[in-house]
Design an enzyme around this catalytic site. Structure first.
Site, short mmCIF file in Angstrom:
data_model
loop_
_atom_site.label_atom_id
_atom_site.label_comp_id
_atom_site.label_asym_id
_atom_site.label_seq_id
_atom_site.Cartn_x
_atom_site.Cartn_y
_atom_site.Cartn_z
N THR A 167 0.84 -1.19 0.00
CA THR A 167 0.00 0.00 0.00
C THR A 167 0.88 1.24 0.00
O THR A 167 2.00 1.20 0.49
CB THR A 167 -0.88 -0.03 1.27
OG1 THR A 167 -1.81 -1.09 1.13
CG2 THR A 167 -1.61 1.27 1.53
N VAL A 196 -12.86 -4.76 2.08
CA VAL A 196 -12.26 -3.43 2.20
C VAL A 196 -11.49 -3.38 3.51
O VAL A 196 -12.01 -3.80 4.55
CB VAL A 196 -13.34 -2.33 2.17
CG1 VAL A 196 -12.72 -0.96 2.38
CG2 VAL A 196 -14.10 -2.36 0.85
N GLY A 197 -10.26 -2.88 3.46
CA GLY A 197 -9.44 -2.79 4.67
C GLY A 197 -9.51 -1.41 5.29
O GLY A 197 -10.52 -0.71 5.19
N ASP A 198 -8.43 -1.03 5.92
CA ASP A 198 -8.38 0.26 6.63
C ASP A 198 -8.14 1.46 5.73
O ASP A 198 -8.51 2.58 6.08
CB ASP A 198 -7.24 0.23 7.65
CG ASP A 198 -5.89 0.05 6.95
OD1 ASP A 198 -5.71 -0.99 6.29
OD2 ASP A 198 -5.04 0.96 7.04
N THR A 218 -0.34 1.54 7.13
CA THR A 218 -0.23 0.39 6.23
C THR A 218 -0.06 -0.87 7.06
O THR A 218 0.42 -0.81 8.19
CB THR A 218 0.96 0.55 5.26
OG1 THR A 218 1.13 -0.68 4.54
CG2 THR A 218 2.26 0.88 5.99
N1 ASP Z 1 -3.75 -1.89 4.89
C1 ASP Z 1 -3.99 -2.43 3.58
C2 ASP Z 1 -5.26 -3.23 3.62
O1 ASP Z 1 -5.49 -3.93 4.57
C3 ASP Z 1 -2.88 -3.27 3.09
C4 ASP Z 1 -1.53 -2.63 3.14
O2 ASP Z 1 -1.29 -1.73 3.93
O3 ASP Z 1 -0.68 -3.00 2.33
O4 ASP Z 1 -5.99 -3.21 2.65
#
Ligand code: ASP
Length: 297
Positions: A167, A196-198, A218
């Site tokens: 990310t 969907v993540g953070d 991230t």
């Molecule tokens: N935080 C991101 C997610 O969970 C992934 C990442 O930081 O690479 O979608």
């Protein structure tokens, strides 16, 4: 007022042969954003330009090069926040957008804060941002990684077994003391369709407030979301605490409260830079008036 800018290119178990592309991509992005700030440009434009550069770089899990979901397709999320006004914009689950951060910024400038999937894409076209074929977003390295997962499916919970992230994010302060932050991602490798993540969640993946500072996170998104990591990190800047300390406190809390892994980058209202991570690696680069690009991974 000192200008400052930091980018990240993901936290996780970045493989040895991916280190150089991550480091150089982060360095390039930081320089692009810095030129804007150094020429009197604003933090919003600097953050946007730095993130676009990393979205276009297939080394990162954002834009072109995004990890593929279980159906073998990209599904991208992004967020943007203006610390001057506390305006915020997010999009999630988009598949036909070359640079999701551009759409997140337009959402921020609209009457809404969050648009998803086809609604976000329809909004993008209304804003003059052309849609592209989803297949054009699939980079060869992302297809290869997806194929590995198909051949050898990772056990659930996925996040703990695929700890490789790329990310991208950026936080900057301009000569007027305005702070901006943004984050863009393709999410977790081999994620469920619709996951969907953070990253697009304001407060979790991104936060900015001129009164304190800004942050972009991230790592394992499900954990980061549950502790609202970026807002926690920004709040930890109270009492003039150094951003390195605030970032460390945030990552320690992420680990102790939910067993989370990840990283966070920060800029405070004095133009001081901070970051912390508890993963084997995090790609990052930053500049201040006294320091040229420090890039590492
Ligand atoms: N935080 C991101 C997610 O969970 C992934 C990442 O930081 O690479 O979608």
């Amino acid at each position: 007022m000192g200008i400052a800018l930091i980018v990240h290119g993901g936290a996780g178990a970045i493989a040895d042969n991916d280190v150089a592309p991550h480091r150089e991509g982060a360095r390039t992005a930081a320089n692009i954003g810095w030129v804007i700030l150094a020429n009197g440009g604003n933090a919003l434009d600097a953050v946007q330009a730095a993130i676009v550069s990393m979205e276009d770089d297939p080394a990162f899990d954002a834009g072109y090069g995004s990890y593929l979901n279980r159906d073998g397709q990209v599904e991208m999320d992004a967020s943007f926040m203006d610390g001057r006004t506390l305006d915020a914009g997010s999009i999630a689950g988009v598949q036909h957008i070359k640079n999701p951060i551009l759409v997140a910024r337009r959402v921020m400038e609209s009457e809404h804060t969050f648009l998803i999937a086809h609604g976000a894409e329809r909004f993008a076209t209304e804003q003059g941002i052309a849609l592209i074929d989803e297949k054009e977003m699939r980079a060869p390295n992302a297809i290869a990684k997806w194929q590995e997962c198909v051949n050898n499916p990772p056990p659930a919970p996925l996040a703990q077994y695929v700890p490789v992230h790329g990310t991208v994010g950026c936080v900057a302060i301009d000569q007027n003391g305005n702070i901006a932050a943004g984050t863009s991602t393709g999410g977790m490798s081999f994620k469920r369709v619709g996951r969907v993540g953070d990253s697009p969640i304001i407060g979790a993946g991104t936060y900015a407030d001129n009164l304190l500072g800004g942050a972009s996170a991230t790592g394992w998104g499900e954990a980061i979301t549950r502790v609202v990591l970026s807002k926690f990190a920004v709040d930890a800047l109270a009492n003039n605490r150094h951003p390195n300390e605030a970032a460390r406190a945030a990552i320690e809390m992420l680990a102790s409260r939910v067993g989370g892994t990840g990283g966070v980058i920060m800029v405070d209202r004095f133009g001081r830079i901070g970051f912390a991570f508890n993963t084997p690696r995090m790609a990052y680069a930053y500049l201040t008036p006294n320091k040229s690009v420090v890039a590492s991974c």
